[in-house]
Write a protein that holds these residues in place. Structure first.
Motif, PDB file in Angstrom:
ATOM      1  N   LEU A 209       0.842  -1.202   0.000  1.00 19.10           N
ATOM      2  CA  LEU A 209       0.000   0.000   0.000  1.00 19.10           C
ATOM      3  C   LEU A 209       0.875   1.248   0.000  1.00 19.10           C
ATOM      4  CD1 LEU A 209      -2.798   1.326   0.229  1.00 19.10           C
ATOM      5  CD2 LEU A 209      -2.587   1.120   2.721  1.00 19.10           C
ATOM      6  N   SER A 210       1.948   1.231   0.773  1.00 18.72           N
ATOM      7  CA  SER A 210       2.881   2.357   0.792  1.00 18.72           C
ATOM      8  C   SER A 210       3.491   2.581  -0.582  1.00 18.72           C
ATOM      9  CB  SER A 210       3.977   2.094   1.827  1.00 18.72           C
ATOM     10  OG  SER A 210       4.987   3.077   1.765  1.00 18.72           O
ATOM     11  N   ALA A 211       3.902   1.489  -1.238  1.00 22.50           N
ATOM     12  CA  ALA A 211       4.520   1.605  -2.563  1.00 22.50           C
ATOM     13  C   ALA A 211       3.535   2.140  -3.589  1.00 22.50           C
ATOM     14  CB  ALA A 211       5.044   0.237  -3.002  1.00 22.50           C
ATOM     15  N   ALA A 212       2.273   1.688  -3.518  1.00 21.89           N
ATOM     16  CA  ALA A 212       1.273   2.114  -4.497  1.00 21.89           C
ATOM     17  C   ALA A 212       0.841   3.558  -4.287  1.00 21.89           C
ATOM     18  CB  ALA A 212       0.055   1.193  -4.427  1.00 21.89           C
ATOM     19  N   SER A 213       0.795   4.002  -3.041  1.00 27.64           N
ATOM     20  CA  SER A 213       0.291   5.339  -2.724  1.00 27.64           C
ATOM     21  C   SER A 213       1.385   6.390  -2.616  1.00 27.64           C
ATOM     22  CB  SER A 213      -0.486   5.302  -1.404  1.00 27.64           C
ATOM     23  OG  SER A 213       0.377   4.940  -0.330  1.00 27.64           O
ATOM     24  N   GLY A 214       2.628   5.940  -2.409  1.00 29.33           N
ATOM     25  CA  GLY A 214       3.715   6.881  -2.181  1.00 29.33           C
ATOM     26  C   GLY A 214       3.738   7.433  -0.771  1.00 29.33           C
ATOM     27  N   ILE A 215       2.963   6.836   0.134  1.00 29.52           N
ATOM     28  CA  ILE A 215       2.912   7.295   1.522  1.00 29.52           C
ATOM     29  C   ILE A 215       3.983   6.570   2.333  1.00 29.52           C
ATOM     30  CG2 ILE A 215       1.494   7.475   3.595  1.00 29.52           C
ATOM     31  CD1 ILE A 215      -0.972   7.349   1.755  1.00 29.52           C
ATOM     32  N   GLU A 216       4.822   7.316   2.999  1.00 30.20           N
ATOM     33  CA  GLU A 216       5.877   6.725   3.823  1.00 30.20           C
ATOM     34  C   GLU A 216       5.282   6.109   5.085  1.00 30.20           C
ATOM     35  OE1 GLU A 216      10.072   8.057   6.023  1.00 30.20           O
ATOM     36  OE2 GLU A 216       8.946   9.465   4.761  1.00 30.20           O
ATOM     37  N   LEU A 217       5.754   4.921   5.446  1.00 23.74           N
ATOM     38  CA  LEU A 217       5.260   4.255   6.637  1.00 23.74           C
ATOM     39  C   LEU A 217       5.754   4.961   7.900  1.00 23.74           C
ATOM     40  CD1 LEU A 217       5.831   0.477   5.776  1.00 23.74           C
ATOM     41  CD2 LEU A 217       3.787   1.862   5.404  1.00 23.74           C
TER      42      LEU A 217
END
Length: 312
Positions: A209-217
């Motif tokens: 999900l992080s990779a798809a959204s570009g949101i850093e964990l």
């Protein structure tokens, strides 16, 4: 889902224009009717995915889902039933500017109208009932919302089969598949933050999900099972921060911790606790509950909770 039913999904798309609440209706070309945007589930899709995709295809608008509004059931030929799930979906000015809609063989026109006018426009009673459910949100002043997506990590290797630190226990092959397949469903709510336990099984679950959204964990031990079992996990601070931010977020943790996470959301929003907390926390690996809160006044309480299971 059953073989005798056809499933579909859609949303009441809304925006405020010159201080007035407006909803979107579509004039369909072939059928010659006026409806709420919706469409049938494609193979392999979840209902939230379908709702977002169908709105994009029919109206050219990119939306994030909001509060669930209900389900319509009506009979079809061949002794079958059509079951349609609906959400509310705010349409931003940016989405309107970037709409790709042109009249086509399926939809002849889009029209933004007041709720009162929409009631007289809509062809089907079932659509009016869904619109009325949305009108109740408007009357209650809880139209604009954000969500906290409480996610249990995907299927992990059994403790008995893992000889190293429990925090490093990995996902099984099925768990890896679950982590991949939940991406499109959770993305239907357009999360802005991802907060996860530091355990490997949690981090691995939200990495796709992080990779798809570009949101850093954002990793925190306060969501870990180890600290929770030691009585040292500060779940309240994690949830308080997420509620204060008023931004849709994913919170990934462990089965034993989920009940406290849901209770803290209730306490942070002035919502009476009850059996619904246990229900929302009773998630299988890879499942999640979406908790809907008011963006303008989170202390008005939990508006709705919906739960989704993994496809694999």
């Amino acid at each position: 889902m059953t073989a005798t039913a056809i499933y579909a999904a859609g949303a009441v798309c809304w925006r405020v224009v010159d201080g007035r609440m407006m909803v979107l209706v579509i004039h369909r070309t072939v059928h010659g009717d006026v409806t709420i945007p919706k469409g049938k589930v494609d193979p392999g899709e979840t209902l939230p995915q379908t709702a977002v995709r169908e709105i994009k295809e029919e109206t050219g608008l990119t939306v994030a889902l909001g509060v669930p509004l209900g389900v319509s059931n009506y009979p079809l030929s061949g002794n079958r039933t059509k079951i349609v799930h609906y959400w509310a979906a705010e349409v931003s000015d940016d989405a309107v500017r970037h709409s790709t809609f042109v009249p086509n063989g399926e939809v002849a026109a889009l029209e933004w109208v007041t709720i009162k006018k929409a009631r007289s426009y809509l062809t089907f009673t079932s659509d009016v009932e869904i619109l009325d459910a949305f009108a109740e949100l408007v009357d209650g002043g809880v139209t604009r919302t954000f969500s906290l997506v409480v996610l249990r990590h995907a299927k992990a290797m059994a403790r008995s089969d893992w000889k190293k630190s429990d925090a490093t226990r990995p996902l099984t092959e099925r768990g890896v598949q679950q982590a991949s397949t939940i991406v499109d469903t959770i993305s239907a709510w357009h999360p802005k933050r991802i907060t996860t336990s530091t355990a490997t099984r949690c981090v691995t679950t939200v990495t796709p999900l992080s990779a798809a959204s570009g949101i850093e964990l954002k990793r925190t031990d306060n969501l870990s099972q180890d600290l929770f079992e030691e009585g040292k996990a500060d779940i309240r601070s994690v949830i308080g921060k997420r509620v204060r931010s008023r931004k849709t977020a994913v919170i990934c943790s462990h089965g034993p911790v989920l009940g406290d996470i849901l209770r803290e959301i209730a306490l942070a929003t002035g919502t009476p606790t009850g059996a619904y907390i246990s229900d929302a926390a009773s998630l299988e690996p890879g499942a999640f509950s979406v908790v809907h809160l008011s963006s303008t006044n989170p202390s008005s309480g939990i508006i709705a909770i919906e739960t989704h299971s993994p496809r694999v």
